[in-house]
Design a protein around this motif. Structure first.
Motif, PDB file in Angstrom:
ATOM      1  N   THR A   1      71.103 -41.212  74.277  1.00  0.00           N
ATOM      2  CA  THR A   1      72.360 -40.811  73.644  1.00  0.00           C
ATOM      3  C   THR A   1      72.563 -41.544  72.333  1.00  0.00           C
ATOM      4  OG1 THR A   1      73.329 -40.443  75.843  1.00  0.00           O
ATOM      5  CG2 THR A   1      74.841 -40.608  73.993  1.00  0.00           C
ATOM      6  N   PHE A   2      72.242 -42.839  72.303  1.00  0.00           N
ATOM      7  CA  PHE A   2      72.419 -43.632  71.081  1.00  0.00           C
ATOM      8  C   PHE A   2      71.585 -43.060  69.940  1.00  0.00           C
ATOM      9  CE2 PHE A   2      71.504 -47.076  68.158  1.00  0.00           C
ATOM     10  CZ  PHE A   2      72.738 -47.705  68.026  1.00  0.00           C
ATOM     11  N   VAL A   3      70.306 -42.848  70.188  1.00  0.00           N
ATOM     12  CA  VAL A   3      69.397 -42.392  69.127  1.00  0.00           C
ATOM     13  C   VAL A   3      69.755 -40.973  68.678  1.00  0.00           C
ATOM     14  CG1 VAL A   3      67.005 -41.810  68.602  1.00  0.00           C
ATOM     15  CG2 VAL A   3      67.537 -43.909  69.855  1.00  0.00           C
ATOM     16  N   LEU A   4      69.984 -40.068  69.634  1.00  0.00           N
ATOM     17  CA  LEU A   4      70.269 -38.682  69.276  1.00  0.00           C
ATOM     18  C   LEU A   4      71.628 -38.550  68.588  1.00  0.00           C
ATOM     19  CD1 LEU A   4      68.923 -36.782  72.410  1.00  0.00           C
ATOM     20  CD2 LEU A   4      67.871 -37.010  70.159  1.00  0.00           C
ATOM     21  N   ALA A   5      72.630 -39.308  69.050  1.00  0.00           N
ATOM     22  CA  ALA A   5      73.944 -39.252  68.410  1.00  0.00           C
ATOM     23  C   ALA A   5      73.876 -39.778  66.983  1.00  0.00           C
ATOM     24  CB  ALA A   5      74.961 -40.059  69.225  1.00  0.00           C
ATOM     25  N   LEU A   6      73.116 -40.862  66.771  1.00  0.00           N
ATOM     26  CA  LEU A   6      72.952 -41.391  65.418  1.00  0.00           C
ATOM     27  C   LEU A   6      72.207 -40.400  64.527  1.00  0.00           C
ATOM     28  CD1 LEU A   6      73.196 -43.658  63.352  1.00  0.00           C
ATOM     29  CD2 LEU A   6      71.134 -44.694  64.344  1.00  0.00           C
ATOM     30  N   ALA A   7      71.162 -39.775  65.062  1.00  0.00           N
ATOM     31  CA  ALA A   7      70.402 -38.801  64.273  1.00  0.00           C
ATOM     32  C   ALA A   7      71.272 -37.603  63.904  1.00  0.00           C
ATOM     33  CB  ALA A   7      69.174 -38.338  65.058  1.00  0.00           C
ATOM     34  N   LEU A   8      72.047 -37.097  64.849  1.00  0.00           N
ATOM     35  CA  LEU A   8      72.942 -35.979  64.557  1.00  0.00           C
ATOM     36  C   LEU A   8      73.986 -36.369  63.516  1.00  0.00           C
ATOM     37  CD1 LEU A   8      73.653 -34.221  67.988  1.00  0.00           C
ATOM     38  CD2 LEU A   8      72.501 -33.272  65.983  1.00  0.00           C
ATOM     39  N   ALA A   9      74.533 -37.573  63.657  1.00  0.00           N
ATOM     40  CA  ALA A   9      75.543 -38.034  62.703  1.00  0.00           C
ATOM     41  C   ALA A   9      74.964 -38.112  61.295  1.00  0.00           C
ATOM     42  CB  ALA A   9      76.087 -39.398  63.126  1.00  0.00           C
ATOM     43  N   LEU A  10      73.742 -38.609  61.162  1.00  0.00           N
ATOM     44  CA  LEU A  10      73.107 -38.694  59.841  1.00  0.00           C
ATOM     45  C   LEU A  10      72.881 -37.309  59.245  1.00  0.00           C
ATOM     46  CD1 LEU A  10      70.491 -41.505  60.573  1.00  0.00           C
ATOM     47  CD2 LEU A  10      72.507 -41.706  59.101  1.00  0.00           C
ATOM     48  N   LEU A  11      72.469 -36.365  60.082  1.00  0.00           N
ATOM     49  CA  LEU A  11      72.221 -35.008  59.595  1.00  0.00           C
ATOM     50  C   LEU A  11      73.516 -34.317  59.187  1.00  0.00           C
ATOM     51  CD1 LEU A  11      69.510 -33.783  62.136  1.00  0.00           C
ATOM     52  CD2 LEU A  11      69.173 -34.321  59.725  1.00  0.00           C
ATOM     53  N   VAL A  12      74.520 -34.369  60.086  1.00  0.00           N
ATOM     54  CA  VAL A  12      75.781 -33.670  59.811  1.00  0.00           C
ATOM     55  C   VAL A  12      76.504 -34.296  58.635  1.00  0.00           C
ATOM     56  CG1 VAL A  12      78.057 -33.108  60.767  1.00  0.00           C
ATOM     57  CG2 VAL A  12      76.017 -32.873  62.186  1.00  0.00           C
ATOM     58  N   ASN A  13      76.416 -35.623  58.503  1.00  0.00           N
ATOM     59  CA  ASN A  13      77.122 -36.302  57.415  1.00  0.00           C
ATOM     60  C   ASN A  13      76.517 -35.997  56.047  1.00  0.00           C
ATOM     61  OD1 ASN A  13      79.231 -38.316  56.706  1.00  0.00           O
ATOM     62  ND2 ASN A  13      77.489 -39.496  55.973  1.00  0.00           N
ATOM     63  N   GLN A  14      75.251 -35.584  56.018  1.00  0.00           N
ATOM     64  CA  GLN A  14      74.578 -35.342  54.741  1.00  0.00           C
ATOM     65  C   GLN A  14      74.756 -33.909  54.239  1.00  0.00           C
ATOM     66  OE1 GLN A  14      70.483 -36.483  55.148  1.00  0.00           O
ATOM     67  NE2 GLN A  14      70.916 -38.676  55.186  1.00  0.00           N
ATOM     68  N   ILE A  15      75.015 -32.992  55.153  1.00  0.00           N
ATOM     69  CA  ILE A  15      75.137 -31.600  54.711  1.00  0.00           C
ATOM     70  C   ILE A  15      76.503 -31.384  54.066  1.00  0.00           C
ATOM     71  CG2 ILE A  15      73.555 -30.744  56.469  1.00  0.00           C
ATOM     72  CD1 ILE A  15      75.936 -29.806  58.069  1.00  0.00           C
ATOM     73  N   SER A  16      76.557 -30.526  53.090  1.00  0.00           N
ATOM     74  CA  SER A  16      77.811 -30.214  52.397  1.00  0.00           C
ATOM     75  C   SER A  16      78.333 -28.832  52.735  1.00  0.00           C
ATOM     76  CB  SER A  16      77.612 -30.325  50.881  1.00  0.00           C
ATOM     77  OG  SER A  16      76.565 -29.459  50.450  1.00  0.00           O
ATOM     78  N   PHE A  17      77.500 -28.027  53.452  1.00  0.00           N
ATOM     79  CA  PHE A  17      77.883 -26.651  53.773  1.00  0.00           C
ATOM     80  C   PHE A  17      78.266 -26.550  55.246  1.00  0.00           C
ATOM     81  CE2 PHE A  17      78.169 -22.194  53.437  1.00  0.00           C
ATOM     82  CZ  PHE A  17      77.534 -21.613  54.510  1.00  0.00           C
ATOM     83  N   MET A  18      79.502 -26.129  55.534  1.00  0.00           N
ATOM     84  CA  MET A  18      79.995 -25.922  56.908  1.00  0.00           C
ATOM     85  C   MET A  18      79.906 -27.196  57.747  1.00  0.00           C
ATOM     86  SD  MET A  18      78.450 -22.126  57.752  1.00  0.00           S
ATOM     87  CE  MET A  18      79.310 -22.045  59.320  1.00  0.00           C
ATOM     88  N   GLN A  19      80.204 -28.333  57.138  1.00  0.00           N
ATOM     89  CA  GLN A  19      80.134 -29.591  57.872  1.00  0.00           C
ATOM     90  C   GLN A  19      81.141 -29.624  59.014  1.00  0.00           C
ATOM     91  OE1 GLN A  19      81.489 -33.840  56.598  1.00  0.00           O
ATOM     92  NE2 GLN A  19      79.398 -33.608  55.804  1.00  0.00           N
ATOM     93  N   THR A  20      82.362 -29.132  58.764  1.00  0.00           N
ATOM     94  CA  THR A  20      83.391 -29.102  59.815  1.00  0.00           C
ATOM     95  C   THR A  20      82.955 -28.236  60.988  1.00  0.00           C
ATOM     96  OG1 THR A  20      85.112 -29.397  58.138  1.00  0.00           O
ATOM     97  CG2 THR A  20      85.809 -28.624  60.304  1.00  0.00           C
ATOM     98  N   PHE A  21      82.284 -27.128  60.693  1.00  0.00           N
ATOM     99  CA  PHE A  21      81.805 -26.237  61.750  1.00  0.00           C
ATOM    100  C   PHE A  21      80.807 -26.945  62.653  1.00  0.00           C
ATOM    101  CE2 PHE A  21      78.336 -23.395  63.092  1.00  0.00           C
ATOM    102  CZ  PHE A  21      79.033 -22.564  63.959  1.00  0.00           C
ATOM    103  N   PHE A  22      79.843 -27.622  62.052  1.00  0.00           N
ATOM    104  CA  PHE A  22      78.825 -28.293  62.851  1.00  0.00           C
ATOM    105  C   PHE A  22      79.421 -29.450  63.655  1.00  0.00           C
ATOM    106  CE2 PHE A  22      76.006 -26.283  59.663  1.00  0.00           C
ATOM    107  CZ  PHE A  22      75.159 -25.647  60.547  1.00  0.00           C
ATOM    108  N   ARG A  23      80.380 -30.159  63.090  1.00  0.00           N
ATOM    109  CA  ARG A  23      81.058 -31.213  63.850  1.00  0.00           C
ATOM    110  C   ARG A  23      81.724 -30.625  65.088  1.00  0.00           C
ATOM    111  NH1 ARG A  23      84.500 -34.908  59.605  1.00  0.00           N
ATOM    112  NH2 ARG A  23      82.799 -35.516  58.213  1.00  0.00           N
ATOM    113  N   SER A  24      82.416 -29.512  64.892  1.00  0.00           N
ATOM    114  CA  SER A  24      83.128 -28.890  66.009  1.00  0.00           C
ATOM    115  C   SER A  24      82.167 -28.384  67.076  1.00  0.00           C
ATOM    116  CB  SER A  24      83.995 -27.735  65.487  1.00  0.00           C
ATOM    117  OG  SER A  24      84.916 -28.181  64.513  1.00  0.00           O
ATOM    118  N   VAL A  25      81.056 -27.787  66.641  1.00  0.00           N
ATOM    119  CA  VAL A  25      80.084 -27.240  67.597  1.00  0.00           C
ATOM    120  C   VAL A  25      79.504 -28.334  68.476  1.00  0.00           C
ATOM    121  CG1 VAL A  25      77.791 -26.202  67.776  1.00  0.00           C
ATOM    122  CG2 VAL A  25      79.498 -25.207  66.242  1.00  0.00           C
TER     123      VAL A  25
END
Length: 292
Positions: free
Chosen positions: A79-103
């Motif tokens: 959970t630690f590694v995957l949550a950090l990896a997802l956070a890094l990916l979602v935080n870097q994108i500028s398109f539909m960031q709110t959507f991906f956070r919600s999903v």
């Protein structure tokens, strides 16, 4: 005076509920742990520390702690590694960031019981019509009895993937909050000095700046793993009872205090106190080690 009345008007109901439904049961459970409390919550026979000694020498209870250790060894680092990896990916994108956070965060709102039944009856159903066995059939594999197979123990795959799906989004949000607190000028200074935008920035800026968040995430993950109950009980439990091969501490204490062999509140309360002290001790130790 007026502000005092307003304070108690808002806080009073919550404080009363917390006292009645949390602190009083905790205190009464601590009291019961020193008595021979079988089929009664108002015992009279004081036994001192005998219940604690019985639980600390009880092989099934110690095995349940071993079950927790296996579960924590899987779920905490994953959970630690995957949550950090997802956070890094979602935080870097500028398109539909709110959507991906919600999903990714949406499964957090799902009931553990409902999710457990979906995993058990639809995805990892032991018959050939389950989703996992259907996919295996496409590649020529034989159906697997996921929740009852102990050699190999495929039930760990069911339990770990279920918990990952339920909690990954929550910890991703915590990491995103930590990432947004990192000053951008630190990265800019590092890039001017020749640091790469990938691994070196992550190693020397991102991870050190996320130390506080990482400690909080690890502590929360460890406590949540100790408190695992719903997924174990609903995935592995059957109409014939609960199997002995994967029984975490809360499941064992549930059957000790409310089992068909009699309600042994004394030993159940002693086991709960031992588990609480163990969680507190490991949490404090882990926090101190990681902080240093």
């Amino acid at each position: 005076m007026k502000h005092g009345r307003a304070f108690w008007l808002f806080v009073g109901p919550f404080a009363i509920g917390l006292l009645v439904f949390v602190y009083v049961p905790i205190g009464w459970s601590l009291l019961l742990s020193f008595f021979d409390a079988r089929n009664t919550v108002t015992p009279t026979e004081f036994v001192g520390l005998r219940n604690y000694a019985d639980m600390l020498t009880d092989a099934p209870f110690l095995r349940s702690l071993g079950t927790f250790s296996v579960f924590a060894a899987f779920i905490v680092p994953l959970t630690f590694v995957l949550a950090l990896a997802l956070a890094l990916l979602v935080n870097q994108i500028s398109f539909m960031q709110t959507f991906f956070r919600s999903v990714f965060f949406l499964p957090t709102a799902c009931s553990y019981v409902v999710a457990s039944l979906v995993w058990k009856l639809s995805i990892f159903n032991g018959v050939r019509f389950g989703l996992a066995n259907t996919v295996l059939g496409w590649f020529g594999g034989e159906p697997v009895a996921w929740t009852v197979s102990t050699s190999p123990p495929w039930y760990w795959l069911v339990l770990v993937t279920l918990r990952l799906w339920l909690q990954l989004g929550f910890y991703m949000i915590l990491f995103i909050a930590g990432l947004q607190r990192i000053p951008q000028h630190l990265y800019e200074a590092a890039w001017i000095d020749g640091a790469s935008r990938g691994w070196q920035s992550l190693r020397y800026i991102t991870l050190p700046q996320l130390r506080t968040t990482s400690v909080a995430v690890l502590l929360l993950l460890l406590i949540a793993a100790y408190q695992a109950f719903d997924e174990f009980y609903n995935v592995l439990g059957t109409d014939r009872g609960y199997p002995p091969f994967a029984r975490p501490p809360l499941i064992y204490l549930y059957y000790t205090a409310l089992g068909s062999g009699g309600q042994d509140f004394g030993h159940g309360s002693a086991g709960a106190v031992i588990l609480t002290l163990l969680i507190a001790g490991v949490t404090l130790l882990q926090g101190r080690v990681i902080t240093r």
